[in-house]
Design a protein around this motif. Structure first.
Motif, PDB file in Angstrom:
ATOM      1  N   TYR A 127       8.791  30.553  -1.166  1.00  0.00           N
ATOM      2  CA  TYR A 127       7.738  31.116  -2.037  1.00  0.00           C
ATOM      3  C   TYR A 127       8.284  31.434  -3.438  1.00  0.00           C
ATOM      4  O   TYR A 127       7.589  32.026  -4.261  1.00  0.00           O
ATOM      5  N   GLY A 128       9.578  31.143  -3.640  1.00  0.00           N
ATOM      6  CA  GLY A 128      10.183  31.400  -4.953  1.00  0.00           C
ATOM      7  C   GLY A 128      10.706  32.817  -5.122  1.00  0.00           C
ATOM      8  O   GLY A 128      11.030  33.244  -6.228  1.00  0.00           O
ATOM      9  N   MET A 129      10.781  33.574  -4.025  1.00  0.00           N
ATOM     10  CA  MET A 129      11.285  34.964  -4.103  1.00  0.00           C
ATOM     11  C   MET A 129      12.771  34.957  -4.447  1.00  0.00           C
ATOM     12  O   MET A 129      13.521  34.098  -3.981  1.00  0.00           O
ATOM     13  N   LYS A 130      13.184  35.961  -5.203  1.00  0.00           N
ATOM     14  CA  LYS A 130      14.592  36.092  -5.594  1.00  0.00           C
ATOM     15  C   LYS A 130      15.251  37.278  -4.904  1.00  0.00           C
ATOM     16  O   LYS A 130      16.462  37.471  -4.986  1.00  0.00           O
ATOM     17  N   GLN A 131      14.433  38.134  -4.316  1.00  0.00           N
ATOM     18  CA  GLN A 131      14.997  39.382  -3.776  1.00  0.00           C
ATOM     19  C   GLN A 131      14.269  39.834  -2.522  1.00  0.00           C
ATOM     20  O   GLN A 131      13.172  39.351  -2.215  1.00  0.00           O
ATOM     21  N   LEU A 132      14.889  40.794  -1.841  1.00  0.00           N
ATOM     22  CA  LEU A 132      14.274  41.482  -0.703  1.00  0.00           C
ATOM     23  C   LEU A 132      14.760  42.922  -0.776  1.00  0.00           C
ATOM     24  O   LEU A 132      15.946  43.209  -0.555  1.00  0.00           O
ATOM     25  N   THR A 133      13.855  43.817  -1.150  1.00  0.00           N
ATOM     26  CA  THR A 133      14.233  45.216  -1.337  1.00  0.00           C
ATOM     27  C   THR A 133      13.908  46.027  -0.093  1.00  0.00           C
ATOM     28  O   THR A 133      12.776  45.984   0.392  1.00  0.00           O
ATOM     29  N   GLY A 134      14.889  46.743   0.428  1.00  0.00           N
ATOM     30  CA  GLY A 134      14.682  47.599   1.588  1.00  0.00           C
ATOM     31  C   GLY A 134      14.611  49.051   1.154  1.00  0.00           C
ATOM     32  O   GLY A 134      15.485  49.518   0.426  1.00  0.00           O
ATOM     33  N   ARG A 135      13.578  49.742   1.604  1.00  0.00           N
ATOM     34  CA  ARG A 135      13.423  51.152   1.222  1.00  0.00           C
ATOM     35  C   ARG A 135      14.190  52.023   2.226  1.00  0.00           C
ATOM     36  O   ARG A 135      13.596  52.778   2.991  1.00  0.00           O
ATOM     37  N   MET A 136      15.503  51.918   2.254  1.00  0.00           N
ATOM     38  CA  MET A 136      16.315  52.666   3.218  1.00  0.00           C
ATOM     39  C   MET A 136      17.766  52.704   2.768  1.00  0.00           C
ATOM     40  O   MET A 136      18.166  51.963   1.869  1.00  0.00           O
ATOM     41  N   VAL A 137      18.562  53.595   3.435  1.00  0.00           N
ATOM     42  CA  VAL A 137      20.003  53.678   3.153  1.00  0.00           C
ATOM     43  C   VAL A 137      20.740  52.631   4.002  1.00  0.00           C
ATOM     44  O   VAL A 137      21.396  51.729   3.486  1.00  0.00           O
ATOM     45  N   GLY A 138      20.658  52.777   5.349  1.00  0.00           N
ATOM     46  CA  GLY A 138      21.393  51.892   6.267  1.00  0.00           C
ATOM     47  C   GLY A 138      20.767  50.499   6.247  1.00  0.00           C
ATOM     48  O   GLY A 138      19.539  50.364   6.292  1.00  0.00           O
ATOM     49  N   TYR A 139      21.577  49.462   6.184  1.00  0.00           N
ATOM     50  CA  TYR A 139      21.024  48.122   5.991  1.00  0.00           C
ATOM     51  C   TYR A 139      21.453  47.143   7.087  1.00  0.00           C
ATOM     52  O   TYR A 139      21.463  45.923   6.896  1.00  0.00           O
ATOM     53  N   GLU A 140      21.760  47.663   8.278  1.00  0.00           N
ATOM     54  CA  GLU A 140      22.198  46.795   9.371  1.00  0.00           C
ATOM     55  C   GLU A 140      21.068  45.907   9.912  1.00  0.00           C
ATOM     56  O   GLU A 140      21.321  44.983  10.671  1.00  0.00           O
ATOM     57  N   ILE A 141      19.826  46.170   9.482  1.00  0.00           N
ATOM     58  CA  ILE A 141      18.702  45.348   9.960  1.00  0.00           C
ATOM     59  C   ILE A 141      18.666  43.963   9.308  1.00  0.00           C
ATOM     60  O   ILE A 141      17.986  43.079   9.781  1.00  0.00           O
ATOM     61  N   PHE A 142      19.382  43.787   8.192  1.00  0.00           N
ATOM     62  CA  PHE A 142      19.347  42.503   7.471  1.00  0.00           C
ATOM     63  C   PHE A 142      20.453  41.569   7.940  1.00  0.00           C
ATOM     64  O   PHE A 142      21.481  42.012   8.452  1.00  0.00           O
ATOM     65  N   ASP A 143      20.256  40.257   7.690  1.00  0.00           N
ATOM     66  CA  ASP A 143      21.335  39.287   7.814  1.00  0.00           C
ATOM     67  C   ASP A 143      21.679  38.858   6.384  1.00  0.00           C
ATOM     68  O   ASP A 143      20.993  38.017   5.796  1.00  0.00           O
ATOM     69  N   LEU A 144      22.713  39.480   5.845  1.00  0.00           N
ATOM     70  CA  LEU A 144      23.026  39.268   4.424  1.00  0.00           C
ATOM     71  C   LEU A 144      23.503  37.839   4.152  1.00  0.00           C
ATOM     72  O   LEU A 144      23.262  37.311   3.065  1.00  0.00           O
ATOM     73  N   ASP A 145      24.152  37.203   5.140  1.00  0.00           N
ATOM     74  CA  ASP A 145      24.588  35.815   4.947  1.00  0.00           C
ATOM     75  C   ASP A 145      23.374  34.901   4.787  1.00  0.00           C
ATOM     76  O   ASP A 145      23.337  34.038   3.904  1.00  0.00           O
ATOM     77  N   LEU A 146      22.376  35.118   5.655  1.00  0.00           N
ATOM     78  CA  LEU A 146      21.157  34.307   5.552  1.00  0.00           C
ATOM     79  C   LEU A 146      20.471  34.535   4.206  1.00  0.00           C
ATOM     80  O   LEU A 146      19.956  33.599   3.596  1.00  0.00           O
ATOM     81  N   ALA A 147      20.482  35.786   3.753  1.00  0.00           N
ATOM     82  CA  ALA A 147      19.861  36.097   2.466  1.00  0.00           C
ATOM     83  C   ALA A 147      20.577  35.332   1.351  1.00  0.00           C
ATOM     84  O   ALA A 147      19.925  34.678   0.519  1.00  0.00           O
ATOM     85  N   THR A 148      21.908  35.365   1.360  1.00  0.00           N
ATOM     86  CA  THR A 148      22.686  34.679   0.319  1.00  0.00           C
ATOM     87  C   THR A 148      22.424  33.183   0.355  1.00  0.00           C
ATOM     88  O   THR A 148      22.187  32.556  -0.685  1.00  0.00           O
ATOM     89  N   GLN A 149      22.442  32.616   1.575  1.00  0.00           N
ATOM     90  CA  GLN A 149      22.205  31.161   1.713  1.00  0.00           C
ATOM     91  C   GLN A 149      20.851  30.758   1.128  1.00  0.00           C
ATOM     92  O   GLN A 149      20.667  29.642   0.674  1.00  0.00           O
ATOM     93  N   ASN A 150      19.889  31.700   1.176  1.00  0.00           N
ATOM     94  CA  ASN A 150      18.541  31.391   0.693  1.00  0.00           C
ATOM     95  C   ASN A 150      18.283  31.921  -0.727  1.00  0.00           C
ATOM     96  O   ASN A 150      17.136  31.975  -1.173  1.00  0.00           O
ATOM     97  N   GLY A 151      19.353  32.348  -1.386  1.00  0.00           N
ATOM     98  CA  GLY A 151      19.239  32.765  -2.790  1.00  0.00           C
ATOM     99  C   GLY A 151      18.513  34.089  -2.986  1.00  0.00           C
ATOM    100  O   GLY A 151      17.961  34.347  -4.059  1.00  0.00           O
ATOM    101  N   LEU A 152      18.515  34.929  -1.941  1.00  0.00           N
ATOM    102  CA  LEU A 152      17.816  36.217  -2.048  1.00  0.00           C
ATOM    103  C   LEU A 152      18.829  37.348  -2.206  1.00  0.00           C
ATOM    104  O   LEU A 152      19.803  37.429  -1.448  1.00  0.00           O
ATOM    105  N   THR A 153      18.592  38.221  -3.156  1.00  0.00           N
ATOM    106  CA  THR A 153      19.422  39.418  -3.293  1.00  0.00           C
ATOM    107  C   THR A 153      18.756  40.544  -2.514  1.00  0.00           C
ATOM    108  O   THR A 153      17.595  40.872  -2.768  1.00  0.00           O
ATOM    109  N   VAL A 154      19.492  41.105  -1.562  1.00  0.00           N
ATOM    110  CA  VAL A 154      18.959  42.227  -0.777  1.00  0.00           C
ATOM    111  C   VAL A 154      19.452  43.524  -1.419  1.00  0.00           C
ATOM    112  O   VAL A 154      20.621  43.635  -1.796  1.00  0.00           O
TER     113      VAL A 154
END
Ligand code: NAD
Length: 328
Positions: free
Chosen positions: A68-95
């Protein structure tokens, strides 16, 4: 800029609307969690902001957001273990997360629950509901006579140390990072000393490989029989079955749990109380256990900061700038 915001709570709405007016951006608020099924709702938006109400580990979520052309994924939280940061990087998304929206909110909840436990309030309430107004066996301790042990003296652990010091308690802490600014409020030591010397053990580490089930049969076994365990951080830091056994065998005096393992499924939902997992029911039935639904953060100040910091990060990244809260 058009932003979609998932898992919006009623309490967040006024702050979102005020931010829209201030910045001229447009936020579509939805109650749905971000899942592989709901990710399509993000199509056509410039930015996305979500809560920790769901694990985001499925590659589909990252792939679709990227398509969809998204560049980011913002989480409204402190702990971020729910994300897969490698997948985010591979898809060009900054978490991004929100590392410190109000550490005092969580610290105050921990202290409140610790005070409730040391004054035997749960036992008194149970007795009074049975018409028993007696005090026998229920003599309390006073906080300024106690030693508090903090595992993880970061933002929240540090704020907790300040509160306990203000109440007159002695504070020990274990943390691989030494923070000179906390010297007036705590004494650094090792984990074993924290466990064996403390009357209240309160954990504030992130959930990661070396902290998963850090609280288990062995570590609980090192605590004083009269000590209380406080977890305002993450359920996965604790082996729940070991905690139940320690409580049942009176190996520790009680526990306060704002968070419990595998809670994500129930996050912010109305459950049938007879269908909650057995470990919840067992813990909830104990008068020396306090449970709250991951609500330690839920204060007006924290919610306002969460909304504003998160939405500002969306704009920053979509505009091609770097956020100080980027995780990958
Ligand atoms: P933080 O990063 O500021 O502090 C964490 C501290 O833990 C750091 O100082 C780090 O060095 C330390 N640490 C890491 N591994 C350790 C280990 N093995 N032993 C001892 N210390 C260790 O984070 P924070 O803002 O204080 O938040 C702590 C946690 O609280 C978050 O990761 C999150 O899981 C939880 N949290 C819960 C709520 C809630 O509503 N219940 C809200 C916000 C945050």
């Amino acid at each position: 800029m058009k932003i979609i915001m998932y898992s919006v709570l009623a309490e967040e709405k006024p702050y979102i609307e005020a931010w829209e007016k201030k910045t001229g951006n447009q936020v579509t608020q939805i109650e749905d969690r971000l899942t592989p099924e709901t990710v399509e709702l993000a199509k056509g938006y410039d930015g996305i902001d979500m809560q920790q109400t769901s694990d985001v580990k499925d590659p589909i979520v990252y792939e679709k957001l990227a398509s969809y052309g998204m560049k980011q994924l913002t989480g409204r939280m402190v702990g971020y273990e729910i994300f897969d940061l490698d997948l985010a990087t591979q898809n060009g998304l900054t978490v991004t997360n929100i590392p410190a929206y109000s550490p005092r909110a969580i610290a105050e909840m921990g202290v409140t629950q610790a005070m409730y436990l040391i004054r035997n309030i749960g036992y008194f309430q149970q007795r009074m509901s049975n018409g028993d107004f007696r005090w026998n066996g229920m003599i309390s301790q006073e906080i300024h006579d106690l030693t508090v042990g903090i595992i993880g003296a970061g933002h929240i652990g540090g704020a907790s140390a300040q509160l306990y010091t203000a109440l007159g308690a002695k504070v020990l802490a274990t943390d691989p990072v030494y923070n000179v600014e906390l010297e007036p409020y705590l004494e650094y030591t090792d984990l074993d000393t924290v466990l064996t010397q403390s009357d209240i053990v309160t954990i504030h580490t992130p959930l990661k490989e070396d902290t998963r089930e850090l609280i288990n049969k062995d570590t609980l076994g090192k605590m004083k029989k009269s000590a209380y365990f406080i977890n305002m951080a993450r359920g996965g830091l604790v082996n729940t079955q070991d905690l139940i056994t320690a409580l049942q065998n009176h190996e520790i005096a009680g526990a306060a749990l704002d968070t419990i393992a595998d809670e994500t499924e129930f996050f912010e939902t109305q459950m049938d109380p007879t269908k909650t997992p057995q470990d919840y029911q067992t813990l909830q039935a104990m008068p020396n256990v306090l449970m709250t639904p991951h609500s330690a953060y839920f204060t007006n100040k924290a919610v306002k900061n969460i909304v504003e910091i998160g939405l500002n990060d969306v704009v920053t990244i979509v505009n091609g700038q770097k956020s100080p809260h980027a995780l990958n």
